[in-house]
Structure formats: structure tokens, C-alpha cells
Write a protein that holds these residues in place. Structure first.
Motif, PDB file in Angstrom:
ATOM      1  N   THR A 266       0.827  -1.206   0.000  1.00  0.00           N
ATOM      2  CA  THR A 266       0.000   0.000   0.000  1.00  0.00           C
ATOM      3  C   THR A 266       0.859   1.252   0.000  1.00  0.00           C
ATOM      4  N   ASP A 267       1.878   1.286   0.868  1.00  0.00           N
ATOM      5  CA  ASP A 267       2.738   2.471   0.975  1.00  0.00           C
ATOM      6  C   ASP A 267       3.459   2.751  -0.346  1.00  0.00           C
ATOM      7  N   ARG A 268       3.955   1.695  -0.998  1.00  0.00           N
ATOM      8  CA  ARG A 268       4.701   1.887  -2.243  1.00  0.00           C
ATOM      9  C   ARG A 268       3.775   2.329  -3.378  1.00  0.00           C
ATOM     10  N   GLN A 269       2.592   1.741  -3.397  1.00  0.00           N
ATOM     11  CA  GLN A 269       1.627   2.140  -4.431  1.00  0.00           C
ATOM     12  C   GLN A 269       1.245   3.606  -4.268  1.00  0.00           C
ATOM     13  N   ILE A 270       0.991   4.028  -3.026  1.00  0.00           N
ATOM     14  CA  ILE A 270       0.605   5.422  -2.775  1.00  0.00           C
ATOM     15  C   ILE A 270       1.755   6.367  -3.121  1.00  0.00           C
ATOM     16  N   ALA A 271       2.983   5.990  -2.725  1.00  0.00           N
ATOM     17  CA  ALA A 271       4.154   6.842  -3.015  1.00  0.00           C
ATOM     18  C   ALA A 271       4.324   7.027  -4.525  1.00  0.00           C
ATOM     19  N   TRP A 272       4.113   5.950  -5.269  1.00  0.00           N
ATOM     20  CA  TRP A 272       4.229   6.026  -6.727  1.00  0.00           C
ATOM     21  C   TRP A 272       3.108   6.886  -7.315  1.00  0.00           C
ATOM     22  N   GLN A 273       1.889   6.665  -6.830  1.00  0.00           N
ATOM     23  CA  GLN A 273       0.761   7.428  -7.352  1.00  0.00           C
ATOM     24  C   GLN A 273       0.894   8.921  -7.064  1.00  0.00           C
ATOM     25  N   ARG A 274       1.515   9.264  -5.944  1.00  0.00           N
ATOM     26  CA  ARG A 274       1.682  10.678  -5.575  1.00  0.00           C
ATOM     27  C   ARG A 274       2.922  11.308  -6.208  1.00  0.00           C
ATOM     28  N   GLY A 275       3.695  10.515  -6.957  1.00  0.00           N
ATOM     29  CA  GLY A 275       4.873  11.059  -7.609  1.00  0.00           C
ATOM     30  C   GLY A 275       6.113  11.091  -6.743  1.00  0.00           C
ATOM     31  N   GLN A 276       6.047  10.469  -5.546  1.00  0.00           N
ATOM     32  CA  GLN A 276       7.228  10.414  -4.686  1.00  0.00           C
ATOM     33  C   GLN A 276       8.234   9.381  -5.206  1.00  0.00           C
ATOM     34  N   LEU A 277       7.761   8.445  -5.996  1.00  0.00           N
ATOM     35  CA  LEU A 277       8.612   7.495  -6.710  1.00  0.00           C
ATOM     36  C   LEU A 277       8.398   7.726  -8.201  1.00  0.00           C
ATOM     37  N   ARG A 278       9.471   7.688  -8.957  1.00  0.00           N
ATOM     38  CA  ARG A 278       9.296   7.837 -10.399  1.00  0.00           C
ATOM     39  C   ARG A 278       8.952   6.500 -11.043  1.00  0.00           C
ATOM     40  N   VAL A 279       9.605   5.435 -10.584  1.00  0.00           N
ATOM     41  CA  VAL A 279       9.463   4.125 -11.230  1.00  0.00           C
ATOM     42  C   VAL A 279       9.046   3.079 -10.206  1.00  0.00           C
ATOM     43  N   ILE A 280       8.062   2.270 -10.557  1.00  0.00           N
ATOM     44  CA  ILE A 280       7.726   1.086  -9.770  1.00  0.00           C
ATOM     45  C   ILE A 280       8.097  -0.119 -10.614  1.00  0.00           C
ATOM     46  N   VAL A 281       8.914  -1.017 -10.063  1.00  0.00           N
ATOM     47  CA  VAL A 281       9.319  -2.247 -10.755  1.00  0.00           C
ATOM     48  C   VAL A 281       8.484  -3.372 -10.173  1.00  0.00           C
ATOM     49  N   ALA A 282       7.727  -4.083 -11.006  1.00  0.00           N
ATOM     50  CA  ALA A 282       6.693  -4.962 -10.471  1.00  0.00           C
ATOM     51  C   ALA A 282       6.510  -6.226 -11.292  1.00  0.00           C
ATOM     52  N   THR A 283       5.935  -7.212 -10.635  1.00  0.00           N
ATOM     53  CA  THR A 283       5.384  -8.367 -11.350  1.00  0.00           C
ATOM     54  C   THR A 283       3.995  -7.972 -11.834  1.00  0.00           C
ATOM     55  N   ASN A 284       3.316  -8.908 -12.489  1.00  0.00           N
ATOM     56  CA  ASN A 284       1.981  -8.577 -13.003  1.00  0.00           C
ATOM     57  C   ASN A 284       0.947  -8.412 -11.895  1.00  0.00           C
ATOM     58  N   ALA A 285       1.374  -8.565 -10.615  1.00  0.00           N
ATOM     59  CA  ALA A 285       0.455  -8.319  -9.500  1.00  0.00           C
ATOM     60  C   ALA A 285       0.113  -6.840  -9.379  1.00  0.00           C
ATOM     61  N   PHE A 286       0.895  -5.977 -10.042  1.00  0.00           N
ATOM     62  CA  PHE A 286       0.693  -4.531  -9.904  1.00  0.00           C
ATOM     63  C   PHE A 286      -0.066  -3.975 -11.105  1.00  0.00           C
ATOM     64  N   GLY A 287      -1.021  -3.120 -10.820  1.00  0.00           N
ATOM     65  CA  GLY A 287      -1.606  -2.343 -11.909  1.00  0.00           C
ATOM     66  C   GLY A 287      -3.100  -2.447 -12.060  1.00  0.00           C
ATOM     67  N   MET A 288      -3.692  -3.625 -11.848  1.00  0.00           N
ATOM     68  CA  MET A 288      -5.122  -3.766 -12.113  1.00  0.00           C
ATOM     69  C   MET A 288      -5.928  -2.900 -11.141  1.00  0.00           C
ATOM     70  N   GLY A 289      -6.731  -2.027 -11.700  1.00  0.00           N
ATOM     71  CA  GLY A 289      -7.532  -1.140 -10.871  1.00  0.00           C
ATOM     72  C   GLY A 289      -6.805   0.115 -10.426  1.00  0.00           C
ATOM     73  N   ILE A 290      -5.516   0.237 -10.792  1.00  0.00           N
ATOM     74  CA  ILE A 290      -4.750   1.420 -10.405  1.00  0.00           C
ATOM     75  C   ILE A 290      -5.139   2.581 -11.308  1.00  0.00           C
ATOM     76  N   ASP A 291      -5.534   3.685 -10.694  1.00  0.00           N
ATOM     77  CA  ASP A 291      -6.027   4.831 -11.457  1.00  0.00           C
ATOM     78  C   ASP A 291      -4.975   5.942 -11.435  1.00  0.00           C
ATOM     79  N   LYS A 292      -3.984   5.856 -12.310  1.00  0.00           N
ATOM     80  CA  LYS A 292      -2.977   6.910 -12.443  1.00  0.00           C
ATOM     81  C   LYS A 292      -2.882   7.262 -13.925  1.00  0.00           C
ATOM     82  N   PRO A 293      -3.412   8.412 -14.309  1.00  0.00           N
ATOM     83  CA  PRO A 293      -3.534   8.707 -15.738  1.00  0.00           C
ATOM     84  C   PRO A 293      -2.244   9.148 -16.420  1.00  0.00           C
ATOM     85  N   ASP A 294      -1.246   9.623 -15.643  1.00  0.00           N
ATOM     86  CA  ASP A 294      -0.094  10.280 -16.266  1.00  0.00           C
ATOM     87  C   ASP A 294       1.151   9.399 -16.350  1.00  0.00           C
TER      88      ASP A 294
END
Length: 641
Positions: A266-294
């Protein structure tokens, strides 16, 4: 019925629907079964959320992933729309409260996993609900031809009979014609209305590159394309390795996979969504339902095993309509690994039976027992106890899950949960009798609110400990004390995965595995891998057209922005330049007479040596120019005559 645009504006802040959305919404409101095919980021959820809010009643949403359920429920709650979810890992009392709120409360959306549709409590309660819509998200999961087949989705047609007259809306972002036909048949959709939007994404530039040094190419992409990025890899270990490597290159990055504790994810997803992280490196577990347009780039360092999966993951780039890039990197070993992965995915039937029997022994489940009971499951202890190979056992368990016998939940590090079992008056009486607990209970109510009386609420023992100025063990002891006196139900955070039996336990030798269908799925998976390899290796076809052809969308036009289109445009530009250069060369020679090659080159210094030589060679081949006996280049008199 409420005004649709007012609902859209009130809850989402939009002034107008996107293409296809309004037509799909009105189809449901008119009582029609509806299939919605929208590309990733096309706004599928609004298609069932808006019509539900226009009616008076509950929408039941069937969706496959716990993470997706939680994400959508949280998004709805943030918009002050009452919603809840039922999934594996909840106890019966939690489920009971949620279902009661659907009947007597104000819940508008109930998210459930397909496995829950067949439970006695669900069957009994749904008939007392005012259900206005049944929405099937990720509907491709119902098809054996889909890339993420879930046998439990087949329960939906039986569940429909409990809801006579209630329309069904099926939604997916990726469906081939076979999958589309399967969805309509398996969901018993009568005279359905089908709405589809083109799978083409005009703002998304697709590329595929064969690279030996994929990390170097990744850095090149991140350097050339500013902004947020997702980097997909196949293994959990590799997520951490690549994230740490990017950090050493000066790029703010972190990693994400399903094995991380819930709070870390949760913390990493929020940090990425808020722009505190530029890159998230992930397996396919990441992304479904994630609402980040940019998101400006999605890079696959490892190829997925189907074009449906690739389209979904790559499509998380550029949802804001601005230019974005989807880059797939591969080498020869990757292509071999894709095919070998299909072989590993289908262990022998004998091993599946052996693993199933070992589970029964491990949990001491008698024949006919265990249905819908969840057990803590330690993979390494299990395989060590029975001398089973770890990797093969993993895939055997996956196959048993696909066949609908068990469910493995990796959301095992979920937060602790709390629910008050007494009302305000009874709680006050307890506080009078136990004054030492008065301030502790008041603090919990201040922190988590009155929802504690109506539903299970996620809590953090650490947060409570900091606020109460005591160690975490004391908080846990106090909560346990309250539980023992039936003031609260306190469900501690689990530290091991949960394995749930979805059927009564069979005799392993008589386990009804559908070997014919399993073999068909294996053949289908090989075809899907072949399509990925074809996409990656195709030397000249537009990437968008390759994807559109795969999804049987005809009459597409080249996108003009993928690597293949840009290469073709560049080649055409070079050809046009060469033609123009040839004419310029002839005019110059006619004016200036025969010239030494060095003088010739100096006169056209802005033209690359390679292009100049190509133009000269073309004129020599056509005998329009010749070398004279002094080694100078001049017009061929014979050609002029």
C-alpha cells in the motif's frame, strides 16, 4: 430515475461520458444484458457504477482479485458511495454484517469473488436484497480461451437464476472473438447489446527491441521519456534487483509484488501514485484497478505470456491521452523461456493427485470434509514434510486452483481487523466496570470511528500503541482481553498464506480432473505464447495493427508512432532525400563540369557520406554519370544525347 450527467458530475466531477460509456449505461437502464469491450483505461467501472446510482438498489460486482475489490471499494468510499467486499479471508461474522447491510443498510455496491456465489449464506441473503444489476468485471475470466481463466466464473450462470429479471453487464478490456462468444454463452446473455471501442490507442507508441543489455536500453528509455514509469518483470526477486539498480543510477524507484506485506504494498503504491517514486518495478500483480492517468512509459523487461496480458499492462501508460510509450525488450533466451514456462505450468496428473492427497494429510481433512474452510499454509513446510519438489508443487497447486478445488490467497499480510460486538449502551456499562479500559476504548473510537459498530475495520496496533504511549504487545494484550469478554471481535494480522477448500475433499484417486480440457488449455497457451513471439519479432508490421488483428479488429490503419511505423517513415524520408539528391547532383555537375570526388563531397558537406555515396552509385549504375580518364566524375554525354 436520476439524471445521468448529474450523477457523473456529482461523484466523479466529469461533465460528459467517454465514447461508448453512455450507450452502455442506458442499455442497462433499459433492462438489457450488456457486453462492454473497452480498452484498458477506457472507464469500464463507470458503465455499471453510474446506472446503479440512477436506480434504487444494490449492484453485485463479481471480480477475480482481492486487491482489485479493495481498490474499487476504497475509491467508491472516497466518493461517499457506500460499498463493501466479500472475499476469502473474512470470517462468517464479517460476511454476515456485510450482507445484512446490503439488505437493511444503505450499501450500493457489493464486490464478491466468484467462489463466494455458491455459499449457502450468499444464496440465502441475495434473494432478500433489492439487486438492480449484476456486473461481471474481467469477464474474459469466464472463458477457457481467455488468458486468465477462472473456473469459479462458471458459477455465475447458476447464480443468475436467483435474480430473475436483473440485467447482467459483462466487462473486459481484452477479448478475442472466441472469448467474446464464450462470455455471451456462459453468462446466458439473452439478446445482448454489445458495445466496443477500438483497441487502438492513438497516443501510445508501441516498440519491441531485441536487446542483449536490457538494463542499458531501459536507462535509455527512462532518460528519453521523462515522467512516471512502470517496469514489468517476471519474478519477485528481479523486481528488487532492478529497483535497486535503478536507485544506483540516480532514479527514485521501488519494487512491488504480491509477496510483500500489505502495508508495504500500500505504501509503495501510494508513493508512486503521488509522484514520490518515479518508477515502480513490479510483477503482473501490480496495476489492475490502479487509477494513475499520467504514466508516461511502461517497459517490459520480460515478455508476458499472452498479448491480452501485454495489452492490459502496456495500456496503463498514457491514460490521460497524452503521448506515452510501451516498450518490450527481449532476447533469444526470453523466447525459449516463454515456451518452457508453458510446459512447467502443466505438471503431470499423477503429481496433481499426489499433492492433493498430501494436502488432505497435512490438514487432516476427512473424505467429504473441508468445504469453504481456510487453513494457514506454509509451502516450504508442506513440501518438506511430504518430500515434494517445490517448483512442480507450486504449479500443481495452481492447476488444482484452476480446476476449482482449492483457492490460495496471497493477501495473507492484510491488516488486523476489529469489530465491536456490543452497542453503545453495553460498551458504556463495560467502561464503568473496567475504568482502566475507558481511555483505551475512547482512543480506538476516535481513531477508527463509529463504523466499528457496523462493520469490520482495518486497524494498526502500531498506530494505536504510538497514540496510547504503550508498547505494541500491550495493545495486543488489551485487545485480546476485550475479545475474551465478547466486547470486540479482534482478527489479528495473518503471517502465512491461506488455502481454502472450495469443494468437499475427494479421494485423490477419484479426483475429477478434466484431463481433456487441461490439454486443450495447454495447447491454447502455446498458441498465445506464439502470438507474443510473433508480435515481438515481426520486422515491419505496425505494432498497433498486430494487436488489432489479434483481437479481430479489422480495417485498422497504421498508427504512425510505433517503432515499425517510424522505421518505415524514416526509410521513406531517406528514399525521398536520395531522389532529390540525385537531381541536385546532376544539376551541379552540369554547371561545374567534371569534379574530383573530394571536391564533390565538399560541395555537399551537409549530406552524410553514406547518402552521398548511395546517390552517386545510383547515377553510376544508371550510366547517367561516368568517371573520365583523370578520375573525375562528370555527366555521361551518351546519356544526354
Amino acid at each position: 430515475m436520476k439524471d445521468l450527467l448529474l450523477i457523473l458530475k456529482q461523484y466523479w466531477g466529469y461533465d460528459a461520458f467517454r465514447p461508448v460509456q453512455e450507450e452502455a449505461v442506458r442499455s442497462v437502464l433499459d433492462g438489457h444484458d450488456t457486453l462492454v469491450l473497452l480498452p484498458t483505461g477506457g472507464g469500464k467501472s463507470l458503465c455499471f457504477q453510474v446506472p446503479t446510482l440512477a436506480m434504487d438498489g444494490v449492484c453485485i460486482v463479481v471480480t477475480p482479485l482481492i486487491a482489485l475489490m479493495k481498490d474499487q471499494v476504497e475509491q467508491l468510499k472516497r466518493r461517499h458511495i457506500p460499498a463493501a467486499a466479500i472475499h476469502a479471508g473474512m470470517n462468517r461474522r464479517e460476511i454476515d454484517i456485510v450482507l445484512d447491510n446490503c439488505i437493511h443498510g444503505n450499501l450500493r455496491f457489493l464486490y464478491v469473488s466468484p467462489e463466494r456465489l455458491r455459499t449457502d449464506i450468499m444464496i440465502a441473503r441475495v434473494q432478500r436484497m433489492n439487486v438492480v444489476l449484476l456486473a461481471i468485471d474481467e469477464a474474459h475470466c469466464i472463458s477457457a480461451w481467455g488468458y486468465d481463466f477462472r473456473p469459479a466464473y462458471l458459477l455465475i450462470s447458476e447464480f443468475r437464476t436467483l435474480l430473475p429479471g436483473v440485467p447482467v453487464m459483462a466487462l473486459t478490456a481484452s477479448a478475442t472473438p472466441d472469448v467474446e462468444a464464450d462470455i455471451l454463452e456462459k453468462l446466458l446473455m439473452k439478446q445482448p447489446r454489445i458495445f466496443r471501442q477500438s483497441f487502438a490507442r492513438k497516443n501510445l507508441s508501441y516498440s519491441a527491441f531485441q536487446e542483449d543489455n536490457k538494463e542499458r536500453k531501459l536507462m535509455q528509455v527512462l532518460t528519453n521519456v521523462p515522467g512516471t514509469s512502470i517496469v514489468y518483470v517476471r519474478t519477485r526477486k528481479r523486481t528488487q534487483q532492478i529497483a535497486e539498480w535503478l536507485g544506483r543510477q540516480g532514479i527514485k524507484a521501488d519494487f512491488y509484488h504480491a509477496g510483500l506485506p500489505f502495508r508495504d504494498r500500500t505504501d509503495r503504491q501510494i508513493a508512486w501514485q503521488r509522484g514520490q517514486l518515479r518508477v515502480i518495478v513490479a510483477t503482473n500483480a501490480f496495476g489492475m484497478g490502479i487509477d494513475k492517468p499520467d504514466v508516461r512509459s511502461v517497459v517490459h523487461l520480460d515478455l508476458p505470456d499472452s498479448l491480452e496480458a501485454y495489452y492490459q499492462e502496456a495500456g496503463r501508460a498514457g491514460r490521460d491521452g497524452q503521448k506515452a510509450y510501451a516498450v518490450a525488450l527481449y532476447n533469444d533466451k526470453d523466447l525459449d523461456d516463454l515456451q518452457q514456462a508453458v510446459e512447467r505450468k502443466y505438471p503431470t496428473i499423477d503429481l496433481c493427485r499426489r499433492v492433493y492427497q498430501a494436502l488432505a494429510n497435512y490438514f487432516k481433512i476427512p473424505l467429504g470434509g473441508g468445504e469453504f474452510i481456510s487453513y494457514s499454509f506454509d509451502m516450504h513446510e508442506f513440501t518438506g514434510t511430504f518430500g515434494l519438489p517445490v517448483s512442480e508443487t507450486h504449479f500443481a497447486l495452481k492447476l488444482l486452483q484452476e480446476e476449482g478445488f482449492i483457492q490460495l490467497s496471497e493477501a495473507f499480510n492484510d491488516s488486523s481487523k476489529l469489530h465491536f460486538l456490543v452497542d453503545n449502551r453495553q460498551l458504556y456499562d463495560f467502561q464503568i466496570r473496567y475504568p482502566d479500559y475507558d481511555s483505551f476504548l475512547k482512543l480506538i473510537l476516535r481513531m477508527y470511528g463509529g463504523e466499528l459498530f457496523s462493520e469490520y475495520v482495518r486497524i494498526s496496533e502500531g498506530e494505536i500503541a504510538r497514540a496510547f504511549y504503550v508498547p505494541i504487545p500491550e495493545v495486543m494484550t488489551r485487545l485480546q482481553f476485550l475479545q475474551e469478554r465478547t466486547i470486540i471481535d479482534y482478527e489479528k494480522q495473518r503471517n502465512t498464506p491461506q488455502l481454502t477448500y472450495l469443494t468437499p475433499r475427494f479421494d485423490a484417486e477419484l479426483l475429477p480432473l478434466n484431463t481433456y480440457e487441461i490439454e486443450k488449455r495447454k495447447e491454447r497457451d502455446f498458441r498465445k505464447v506464439a502470438a507474443v513471439i510473433h508480435y515481438a519479432q515481426h520486422p515491419s508490421q505496425c505494432r498497433t495493427l498486430l494487436l488489432l488483428n489479434y483481437f479481430n479488429e479489422q480495417n485498422g490503419t497504421p498508427c504512425g508512432v510505433c517503432d515499425a511505423c517510424l522505421k518505415r517513415l524514416k526509410s521513406q524520408a531517406v528514399h525521398e532525400l536520395s531522389t532529390e539528391l540525385v537531381d541536385d547532383l546532376l544539376v551541379y555537375l552540369q554547371k561545374n563540369g567534371p569534379l574530383l570526388p573530394q571536391t564533390f563531397q565538399a560541395a555537399f558537406e551537409k549530406i552524410s557520406e553514406k547518402e552521398l555515396l548511395a546517390a552517386v552509385r545510383k547515377l553510376l549504375d544508371e550510366e547517367r554519370i561516368i568517371y573520365d580518364n583523370q578520375g573525375k566524375i562528370g555527366i555521361n554525354p551518351a546519356h544526354n544525347s
